[in-house]
Write a protein that holds these residues in place. Structure first.
Motif, PDB file in Angstrom:
ATOM      1  N   ASP A 129     -12.130  -0.197   2.096  1.00  0.00           N
ATOM      2  CA  ASP A 129     -12.365   0.056   1.022  1.00  0.00           C
ATOM      3  C   ASP A 129     -13.243   1.054   0.744  1.00  0.00           C
ATOM      4  O   ASP A 129     -12.504   2.383  -0.237  1.00  0.00           O
ATOM      5  CB  ASP A 129     -12.811  -1.152   0.311  1.00  0.00           C
ATOM      6  CG  ASP A 129     -12.382  -0.218  -1.338  1.00  0.00           C
ATOM      7  OD1 ASP A 129     -11.476  -0.005  -1.774  1.00  0.00           O
ATOM      8  OD2 ASP A 129     -13.420  -1.054  -1.841  1.00  0.00           O
ATOM      9  N   LEU A 139      -6.699  -1.346   5.924  1.00  0.00           N
ATOM     10  CA  LEU A 139      -7.308  -1.578   4.402  1.00  0.00           C
ATOM     11  C   LEU A 139      -6.174  -2.913   4.570  1.00  0.00           C
ATOM     12  O   LEU A 139      -6.542  -4.470   4.345  1.00  0.00           O
ATOM     13  CB  LEU A 139      -7.711  -1.038   3.384  1.00  0.00           C
ATOM     14  CG  LEU A 139      -8.131  -1.914   2.278  1.00  0.00           C
ATOM     15  CD1 LEU A 139      -9.546  -3.062   2.820  1.00  0.00           C
ATOM     16  CD2 LEU A 139      -8.855  -1.266   0.847  1.00  0.00           C
ATOM     17  N   TYR A 140      -5.641  -2.816   3.637  1.00  0.00           N
ATOM     18  CA  TYR A 140      -4.510  -3.230   3.407  1.00  0.00           C
ATOM     19  C   TYR A 140      -4.116  -4.465   4.251  1.00  0.00           C
ATOM     20  O   TYR A 140      -3.566  -5.851   4.228  1.00  0.00           O
ATOM     21  CB  TYR A 140      -3.273  -2.811   2.525  1.00  0.00           C
ATOM     22  CG  TYR A 140      -3.555  -2.510   1.141  1.00  0.00           C
ATOM     23  CD1 TYR A 140      -2.476  -2.864   0.138  1.00  0.00           C
ATOM     24  CD2 TYR A 140      -4.623  -1.479   0.476  1.00  0.00           C
ATOM     25  CE1 TYR A 140      -2.908  -2.317  -1.363  1.00  0.00           C
ATOM     26  CE2 TYR A 140      -4.750  -1.291  -0.336  1.00  0.00           C
ATOM     27  CZ  TYR A 140      -3.699  -1.833  -1.889  1.00  0.00           C
ATOM     28  OH  TYR A 140      -4.033  -1.133  -2.157  1.00  0.00           O
ATOM     29  N   ARG A 168     -11.435   4.599   2.124  1.00  0.00           N
ATOM     30  CA  ARG A 168     -10.512   4.947   1.060  1.00  0.00           C
ATOM     31  C   ARG A 168     -10.566   4.928   0.065  1.00  0.00           C
ATOM     32  O   ARG A 168      -9.797   6.627  -0.260  1.00  0.00           O
ATOM     33  CB  ARG A 168      -9.524   3.877   0.816  1.00  0.00           C
ATOM     34  CG  ARG A 168      -8.250   3.784  -0.067  1.00  0.00           C
ATOM     35  CD  ARG A 168      -8.637   3.307  -1.672  1.00  0.00           C
ATOM     36  NE  ARG A 168      -8.993   2.244  -1.858  1.00  0.00           N
ATOM     37  CZ  ARG A 168      -7.936   1.271  -2.661  1.00  0.00           C
ATOM     38  NH1 ARG A 168      -7.183   1.756  -2.048  1.00  0.00           N
ATOM     39  NH2 ARG A 168      -9.097   0.027  -2.608  1.00  0.00           N
ATOM     40  N   THR A 169     -11.521   5.355  -0.995  1.00  0.00           N
ATOM     41  CA  THR A 169     -11.789   6.080  -1.583  1.00  0.00           C
ATOM     42  C   THR A 169     -12.356   7.057  -1.429  1.00  0.00           C
ATOM     43  O   THR A 169     -12.661   8.107  -2.205  1.00  0.00           O
ATOM     44  CB  THR A 169     -13.262   4.990  -2.500  1.00  0.00           C
ATOM     45  OG1 THR A 169     -12.636   3.811  -3.129  1.00  0.00           O
ATOM     46  CG2 THR A 169     -13.872   5.574  -3.886  1.00  0.00           C
ATOM     47  N   ARG A 211       0.668  -1.334   0.018  1.00  0.00           N
ATOM     48  CA  ARG A 211       0.157  -0.163   0.082  1.00  0.00           C
ATOM     49  C   ARG A 211       0.952   1.129  -0.442  1.00  0.00           C
ATOM     50  O   ARG A 211       0.627   2.556  -0.662  1.00  0.00           O
ATOM     51  CB  ARG A 211      -0.698  -0.059   1.287  1.00  0.00           C
ATOM     52  CG  ARG A 211      -1.538   1.076   1.850  1.00  0.00           C
ATOM     53  CD  ARG A 211      -2.797   2.136   0.000  1.00  0.00           C
ATOM     54  NE  ARG A 211      -2.733   3.172   0.793  1.00  0.00           N
ATOM     55  CZ  ARG A 211      -3.246   3.922  -0.131  1.00  0.00           C
ATOM     56  NH1 ARG A 211      -3.696   3.915  -1.557  1.00  0.00           N
ATOM     57  NH2 ARG A 211      -3.931   5.082  -0.469  1.00  0.00           N
ATOM     58  N   ASP A 242      -2.746   4.922  -6.588  1.00  0.00           N
ATOM     59  CA  ASP A 242      -3.932   4.515  -6.294  1.00  0.00           C
ATOM     60  C   ASP A 242      -4.784   5.710  -6.548  1.00  0.00           C
ATOM     61  O   ASP A 242      -6.043   5.272  -6.609  1.00  0.00           O
ATOM     62  CB  ASP A 242      -4.005   3.810  -5.005  1.00  0.00           C
ATOM     63  CG  ASP A 242      -5.759   2.989  -4.123  1.00  0.00           C
ATOM     64  OD1 ASP A 242      -5.673   2.283  -5.315  1.00  0.00           O
ATOM     65  OD2 ASP A 242      -5.754   3.402  -3.393  1.00  0.00           O
ATOM     66  N   GLY A 264      -5.903   9.746   2.375  1.00  0.00           N
ATOM     67  CA  GLY A 264      -7.127   8.381   2.382  1.00  0.00           C
ATOM     68  C   GLY A 264      -5.887   7.177   2.659  1.00  0.00           C
ATOM     69  O   GLY A 264      -6.674   6.139   3.128  1.00  0.00           O
ATOM     70  N   ASN A 265      -4.694   7.855   2.902  1.00  0.00           N
ATOM     71  CA  ASN A 265      -3.036   6.687   3.583  1.00  0.00           C
ATOM     72  C   ASN A 265      -4.339   5.515   4.598  1.00  0.00           C
ATOM     73  O   ASN A 265      -3.839   4.065   4.456  1.00  0.00           O
ATOM     74  CB  ASN A 265      -2.283   7.169   3.353  1.00  0.00           C
ATOM     75  CG  ASN A 265      -1.270   6.292   3.501  1.00  0.00           C
ATOM     76  OD1 ASN A 265      -1.587   5.393   2.976  1.00  0.00           O
ATOM     77  ND2 ASN A 265      -0.581   6.526   4.210  1.00  0.00           N
ATOM     78  N   ALA A 272       0.763   3.876  -3.440  1.00  0.00           N
ATOM     79  CA  ALA A 272      -0.691   5.152  -2.942  1.00  0.00           C
ATOM     80  C   ALA A 272      -1.052   6.208  -3.738  1.00  0.00           C
ATOM     81  O   ALA A 272      -2.005   6.367  -4.098  1.00  0.00           O
ATOM     82  CB  ALA A 272      -0.051   5.313  -1.548  1.00  0.00           C
ATOM     83  N   ALA A 323      -6.521   3.286   3.844  1.00  0.00           N
ATOM     84  CA  ALA A 323      -6.110   2.147   2.873  1.00  0.00           C
ATOM     85  C   ALA A 323      -5.063   1.397   3.515  1.00  0.00           C
ATOM     86  O   ALA A 323      -5.226   0.457   3.441  1.00  0.00           O
ATOM     87  CB  ALA A 323      -4.978   3.409   1.957  1.00  0.00           C
ATOM     88  N   GLU A 324      -4.144   1.895   4.569  1.00  0.00           N
ATOM     89  CA  GLU A 324      -3.380   0.600   5.467  1.00  0.00           C
ATOM     90  C   GLU A 324      -4.101  -0.169   6.254  1.00  0.00           C
ATOM     91  O   GLU A 324      -3.523  -1.319   6.208  1.00  0.00           O
ATOM     92  CB  GLU A 324      -2.063   1.738   6.473  1.00  0.00           C
ATOM     93  CG  GLU A 324      -0.998   2.426   5.325  1.00  0.00           C
ATOM     94  CD  GLU A 324       0.060   1.845   4.907  1.00  0.00           C
ATOM     95  OE1 GLU A 324      -0.066   0.651   4.995  1.00  0.00           O
ATOM     96  OE2 GLU A 324       0.728   2.997   4.045  1.00  0.00           O
TER      97      GLU A 324
END
Length: 320
Positions: free
Chosen positions: A151, A99-100, A154-155, A39, A46, A92-93, A43, A96-97
């Motif tokens: 997710d 999430l990943y 993040r979007t 991620r 993304d 959104g990191n 990033a 996202a982190e």
């Protein structure tokens, strides 16, 4: 060779295979580390991919009331860097982190357990490729359902402009819960689940097939993982990309739809209506917006993920 020798040989082979397989804890830790590393590396791409997917107007390169207009990956990176600074490429990191990390742990643990089960119970009638495809699909589906709210966040954070839609992670969770309910966290999840099974199946199947060939070709240790992961990422992402566009468009629906960086995101009632409307108003190219950014991202992402996972597993083996 007599039957006893065959049985002993088979037992030895099974024991050796089991010994090489990482434990559940090792698979979870290695998968989580692989997800975090991947991620952080991809990033910026993304963020660019998500913005291109949500750009419904013509790409003129000139910003309008509808929002910024990116002509491509390089133009988008330069524009975001100039207008939003380096932090804009990591919007959104935090979700996202998370999430990943969670996705990687659930994915690889599930993949490990599923492949072990299928190897022991279905090897007589299912070829190795089919076992890998099914295991990858199950692992991806379970990981997607488990982590889908992250997710979505993040979007939404990735398409937030200078005026913030949400004040932070906890505010976003409370706002979505209060104004959209639990279902708000799962907007577009149907497209995600339909997408993820063939995607993960293709990724793991392609990865295993190419890794064996590349290993026989004599690539240095670790490079076969990276090369096979790159090929697997490109093949799998290309096959299901329209569903990814639909998922992103649905994730930004709701009461805050007009407050994002793009002010002209259409209103969609569901997956099929969204796909048909994109096709009718934007053509086939609309279903592949952000495809190149996704391909550029998916190769390194899969390579870093699978290489890091394999490296972690090898580290565990050396420590033992």
């Amino acid at each position: 060779m007599d039957n006893d020798s065959k049985s002993n040989s088979t037992a030895t082979a099974v024991e050796e295979a089991e010994a090489k397989r990482p434990s559940g804890v090792q698979a979870t830790v290695a998968g989580g580390v692989a997800g975090l590393t991947s991620r952080f590396v991809i990033a910026p791409l993304d963020v660019v991919k998500i913005r291109l997917q949500l750009q419904t107007h013509a790409a003129t390169g000139v910003a309008s009331e509808a929002g910024p207009s990116y002509r491509g990956i390089t133009h988008a990176l330069r524009t975001i860097l100039r207008e939003e600074g380096i932090s804009g490429l990591w919007k959104g990191n935090i979700p996202a982190e998370m999430l990943y990390l969670t996705y990687g742990a659930v994915q690889f643990l599930t993949y490990r357990e599923t492949t072990a089960y299928m190897s022991e119970n279905t090897s007589n009638y299912l070829p190795k490729t089919a076992q890998t495809f099914i295991s990858g699909g199950i692992a991806g589906s379970l990981a997607t359902i488990t982590t889908y709210p992250l997710d979505l966040l993040r979007t939404r954070f990735a398409v937030t402009g200078q005026s913030k839609v949400y004040q932070g992670l906890w505010h976003s969770l409370r706002h979505i819960h209060d104004h959209e309910g639990i279902r708000g966290f799962y907007r577009g999840s149907t497209a995600a689940v339909i997408q993820i099974f063939p995607y993960m199946g293709l990724m793991f199947g392609t990865y295993e097939a190419f890794k064996a060939s590349l290993h026989r070709a004599g690539l240095p240790n670790g490079w076969d993982d990276a090369a096979a992961g790159t090929i697997a990422g490109v093949v799998s992402k290309s096959g299901v990309f329209p569903l990814d566009v639909v998922r992103k468009r649905l994730q930004v629906q709701g009461p805050m739809r007009g407050n994002y960086l793009y002010r002209n995101i259409p209103e969609y009632s569901g997956m099929w209506q969204c796909g048909k409307q994109i096709l009718a108003t934007e053509g086939m190219r609309g279903l592949y917006k952000g495809w190149l950014a996704s391909i550029v991202k998916s190769g390194p992402s899969a390579a870093v993920t699978l290489w890091t996972y394999s490296a972690c597993v090898r580290l565990f083996e050396r420590l033992e």
